[in-house]
Scaffold this motif. Structure first.
Motif, PDB file in Angstrom:
ATOM      1  N   ASP A   1       0.822  -1.202   0.000  1.00 59.46           N
ATOM      2  CA  ASP A   1       0.000   0.000   0.000  1.00 59.46           C
ATOM      3  C   ASP A   1       0.864   1.263   0.000  1.00 59.46           C
ATOM      4  O   ASP A   1       2.058   1.221   0.278  1.00 59.46           O
ATOM      5  CB  ASP A   1      -0.904  -0.010   1.234  1.00 59.46           C
ATOM      6  N   TRP A   2       0.238   2.393  -0.296  1.00 58.97           N
ATOM      7  CA  TRP A   2       0.903   3.685  -0.236  1.00 58.97           C
ATOM      8  C   TRP A   2       1.301   3.982   1.201  1.00 58.97           C
ATOM      9  O   TRP A   2       0.671   3.536   2.139  1.00 58.97           O
ATOM     10  CB  TRP A   2      -0.050   4.798  -0.667  1.00 58.97           C
ATOM     11  N   THR A   3       2.344   4.775   1.367  1.00 59.43           N
ATOM     12  CA  THR A   3       2.734   5.262   2.679  1.00 59.43           C
ATOM     13  C   THR A   3       3.412   6.611   2.499  1.00 59.43           C
ATOM     14  O   THR A   3       3.663   7.049   1.381  1.00 59.43           O
ATOM     15  CB  THR A   3       3.654   4.258   3.408  1.00 59.43           C
ATOM     16  N   THR A   4       3.701   7.255   3.602  1.00 58.57           N
ATOM     17  CA  THR A   4       4.425   8.516   3.558  1.00 58.57           C
ATOM     18  C   THR A   4       5.781   8.305   4.214  1.00 58.57           C
ATOM     19  O   THR A   4       5.853   7.807   5.338  1.00 58.57           O
ATOM     20  CB  THR A   4       3.644   9.613   4.302  1.00 58.57           C
ATOM     21  N   ARG A   5       6.823   8.647   3.505  1.00 58.82           N
ATOM     22  CA  ARG A   5       8.178   8.498   4.026  1.00 58.82           C
ATOM     23  C   ARG A   5       8.847   9.860   3.985  1.00 58.82           C
ATOM     24  O   ARG A   5       9.017  10.438   2.914  1.00 58.82           O
ATOM     25  CB  ARG A   5       8.959   7.502   3.175  1.00 58.82           C
ATOM     26  N   ASP A   6       9.201  10.369   5.144  1.00 59.42           N
ATOM     27  CA  ASP A   6       9.840  11.682   5.269  1.00 59.42           C
ATOM     28  C   ASP A   6       9.020  12.780   4.604  1.00 59.42           C
ATOM     29  O   ASP A   6       9.560  13.692   3.978  1.00 59.42           O
ATOM     30  CB  ASP A   6      11.251  11.667   4.679  1.00 59.42           C
ATOM     31  N   GLY A   7       7.705  12.690   4.692  1.00 55.47           N
ATOM     32  CA  GLY A   7       6.828  13.714   4.154  1.00 55.47           C
ATOM     33  C   GLY A   7       6.513  13.577   2.680  1.00 55.47           C
ATOM     34  O   GLY A   7       5.859  14.434   2.103  1.00 55.47           O
ATOM     35  N   VAL A   8       6.962  12.503   2.041  1.00 57.23           N
ATOM     36  CA  VAL A   8       6.739  12.293   0.610  1.00 57.23           C
ATOM     37  C   VAL A   8       5.903  11.032   0.428  1.00 57.23           C
ATOM     38  O   VAL A   8       6.197   9.994   1.031  1.00 57.23           O
ATOM     39  CB  VAL A   8       8.084  12.150  -0.135  1.00 57.23           C
ATOM     40  N   ASP A   9       4.858  11.105  -0.396  1.00 56.79           N
ATOM     41  CA  ASP A   9       4.042   9.933  -0.682  1.00 56.79           C
ATOM     42  C   ASP A   9       4.807   8.969  -1.572  1.00 56.79           C
ATOM     43  O   ASP A   9       5.367   9.375  -2.601  1.00 56.79           O
ATOM     44  CB  ASP A   9       2.741  10.327  -1.381  1.00 56.79           C
TER      45      ASP A   9
ATOM     46  N   THR B   1      14.242 -16.351   3.570  1.00 57.72           N
ATOM     47  CA  THR B   1      14.215 -15.037   2.931  1.00 57.72           C
ATOM     48  C   THR B   1      13.461 -14.037   3.802  1.00 57.72           C
ATOM     49  O   THR B   1      12.660 -14.413   4.658  1.00 57.72           O
ATOM     50  CB  THR B   1      13.527 -15.109   1.551  1.00 57.72           C
ATOM     51  N   MET B   2      13.752 -12.782   3.564  1.00 59.87           N
ATOM     52  CA  MET B   2      13.051 -11.679   4.208  1.00 59.87           C
ATOM     53  C   MET B   2      12.393 -10.853   3.116  1.00 59.87           C
ATOM     54  O   MET B   2      12.733 -10.969   1.937  1.00 59.87           O
ATOM     55  CB  MET B   2      14.031 -10.759   4.956  1.00 59.87           C
ATOM     56  N   THR B   3      11.498  -9.993   3.519  1.00 60.88           N
ATOM     57  CA  THR B   3      10.873  -9.069   2.580  1.00 60.88           C
ATOM     58  C   THR B   3      11.504  -7.703   2.768  1.00 60.88           C
ATOM     59  O   THR B   3      11.517  -7.168   3.868  1.00 60.88           O
ATOM     60  CB  THR B   3       9.355  -8.990   2.827  1.00 60.88           C
ATOM     61  N   ARG B   4      12.038  -7.159   1.679  1.00 63.90           N
ATOM     62  CA  ARG B   4      12.609  -5.809   1.714  1.00 63.90           C
ATOM     63  C   ARG B   4      11.619  -4.865   1.043  1.00 63.90           C
ATOM     64  O   ARG B   4      11.164  -5.113  -0.072  1.00 63.90           O
ATOM     65  CB  ARG B   4      13.930  -5.764   0.972  1.00 63.90           C
ATOM     66  N   GLN B   5      11.312  -3.789   1.739  1.00 58.05           N
ATOM     67  CA  GLN B   5      10.409  -2.796   1.181  1.00 58.05           C
ATOM     68  C   GLN B   5      11.235  -1.708   0.500  1.00 58.05           C
ATOM     69  O   GLN B   5      12.098  -1.094   1.120  1.00 58.05           O
ATOM     70  CB  GLN B   5       9.539  -2.186   2.265  1.00 58.05           C
ATOM     71  N   VAL B   6      10.965  -1.508  -0.767  1.00 57.36           N
ATOM     72  CA  VAL B   6      11.621  -0.466  -1.547  1.00 57.36           C
ATOM     73  C   VAL B   6      10.553   0.550  -1.916  1.00 57.36           C
ATOM     74  O   VAL B   6       9.468   0.192  -2.371  1.00 57.36           O
ATOM     75  CB  VAL B   6      12.289  -1.054  -2.810  1.00 57.36           C
ATOM     76  N   TYR B   7      10.862   1.821  -1.701  1.00 58.36           N
ATOM     77  CA  TYR B   7       9.891   2.887  -1.926  1.00 58.36           C
ATOM     78  C   TYR B   7      10.053   3.458  -3.327  1.00 58.36           C
ATOM     79  O   TYR B   7      11.158   3.759  -3.762  1.00 58.36           O
ATOM     80  CB  TYR B   7      10.072   3.993  -0.886  1.00 58.36           C
ATOM     81  N   VAL B   8       8.923   3.601  -4.005  1.00 58.03           N
ATOM     82  CA  VAL B   8       8.891   4.195  -5.341  1.00 58.03           C
ATOM     83  C   VAL B   8       8.122   5.499  -5.220  1.00 58.03           C
ATOM     84  O   VAL B   8       7.002   5.529  -4.705  1.00 58.03           O
ATOM     85  CB  VAL B   8       8.209   3.256  -6.358  1.00 58.03           C
ATOM     86  N   ASP B   9       8.726   6.580  -5.683  1.00 59.95           N
ATOM     87  CA  ASP B   9       8.131   7.909  -5.587  1.00 59.95           C
ATOM     88  C   ASP B   9       6.716   7.918  -6.162  1.00 59.95           C
ATOM     89  O   ASP B   9       6.480   7.427  -7.267  1.00 59.95           O
ATOM     90  CB  ASP B   9       9.027   8.894  -6.343  1.00 59.95           C
ATOM     91  N   GLY B  10       5.781   8.476  -5.411  1.00 61.41           N
ATOM     92  CA  GLY B  10       4.392   8.535  -5.846  1.00 61.41           C
ATOM     93  C   GLY B  10       4.168   9.470  -7.016  1.00 61.41           C
ATOM     94  O   GLY B  10       3.155   9.382  -7.709  1.00 61.41           O
ATOM     95  N   GLU B  11       5.101  10.399  -7.256  1.00 61.38           N
ATOM     96  CA  GLU B  11       4.994  11.325  -8.388  1.00 61.38           C
ATOM     97  C   GLU B  11       5.404  10.659  -9.695  1.00 61.38           C
ATOM     98  O   GLU B  11       5.091  11.157 -10.770  1.00 61.38           O
ATOM     99  CB  GLU B  11       5.885  12.556  -8.149  1.00 61.38           C
TER     100      GLU B  11
ATOM    101  N   ASN C   1      16.503   2.977   0.706  1.00 57.81           N
ATOM    102  CA  ASN C   1      15.324   2.214   0.282  1.00 57.81           C
ATOM    103  C   ASN C   1      14.427   2.962  -0.693  1.00 57.81           C
ATOM    104  O   ASN C   1      13.301   2.554  -0.937  1.00 57.81           O
ATOM    105  CB  ASN C   1      14.500   1.717   1.470  1.00 57.81           C
ATOM    106  N   LEU C   2      14.871   4.059  -1.259  1.00 56.29           N
ATOM    107  CA  LEU C   2      14.131   4.767  -2.301  1.00 56.29           C
ATOM    108  C   LEU C   2      14.702   4.340  -3.647  1.00 56.29           C
ATOM    109  O   LEU C   2      15.908   4.448  -3.877  1.00 56.29           O
ATOM    110  CB  LEU C   2      14.257   6.280  -2.126  1.00 56.29           C
ATOM    111  N   LEU C   3      13.846   3.843  -4.525  1.00 60.95           N
ATOM    112  CA  LEU C   3      14.286   3.337  -5.822  1.00 60.95           C
ATOM    113  C   LEU C   3      14.738   4.482  -6.720  1.00 60.95           C
ATOM    114  O   LEU C   3      13.992   5.430  -6.953  1.00 60.95           O
ATOM    115  CB  LEU C   3      13.145   2.567  -6.495  1.00 60.95           C
TER     116      LEU C   3
END
Length: 180
Positions: A108-116, A132-142, A161-163
């Protein structure tokens, strides 16, 4: 590799931040001039003049309108734009990390450091235990979400963790001729 960001993104974000501040300071200048004019008029009135009541009322209404504009405008527009500029600055200065991992799913969407951001889950081997573990990688909402499908192996470059960049190494679909 497909890059998600360019130098133009940072310039556009700073230009947008400047536009937001120009609008705010223009509204503030109008408010300040109206307040100064009303205060000057009130000071020039004779003692106990009945016109003083409406001057105080208009000043209160103008101040309430300005505050009703200023808090949401700066608290939403400017704050979000400032956070986006900060994120883009960290991209150019921060430590980048490369990885190759299979894509699992879109979270789902989330906010990271004030950015969607969109959250992409990847399977990575656990260093301390088997499995294995699950790694969450953030993709800019813009930005448009990359064409990841479950099971695809992806080479990616991240910063905190920002792509930043990605390359699809292996396509999971049966018909691999579709991508050519």
């Amino acid at each position: 590799m497909t890059k998600l960001y360019s130098d133009r993104d940072l310039l556009n974000a700073h230009a947008q931040k400047r536009r937001i501040l120009v609008v705010f300071f223009a509204v503030f200048a109008v408010y300040f001039c109206a307040l100064a004019g009303l205060t000057t008029y009130y000071v020039m009135l004779p003692y106990a003049d009945p016109n003083g009541t409406w001057v105080i009322a208009v000043t209160g209404v103008i101040t309430a309108i300005f505050l009703a504009f200023a808090f949401p405008y700066l608290g939403i527009s400017y704050k979000r734009c400032k956070a986006y500029c900060k994120m883009l600055r960290y991209i150019s200065l921060g430590l980048k990390e490369g990885a190759v991992a299979p894509f699992e799913e879109v979270d789902d969407w989330t906010t990271r450091d004030g950015v969607d951001v969109n959250v992409a889950d990847f399977s990575v081997p656990n260093v301390k235990r088997d499995g294995t573990m699950t790694r969450q990688v953030y993709v800019d909402g813009e930005k448009d979400f990359p064409p990841f499908e479950a099971g695809m192996t992806v080479r990616m470059v991240t910063q905190g963790n920002l792509l930043l960049e990605y390359e699809i190494l292996e396509n999971h679909s049966e018909d691999k001729g579709d991508n050519e």
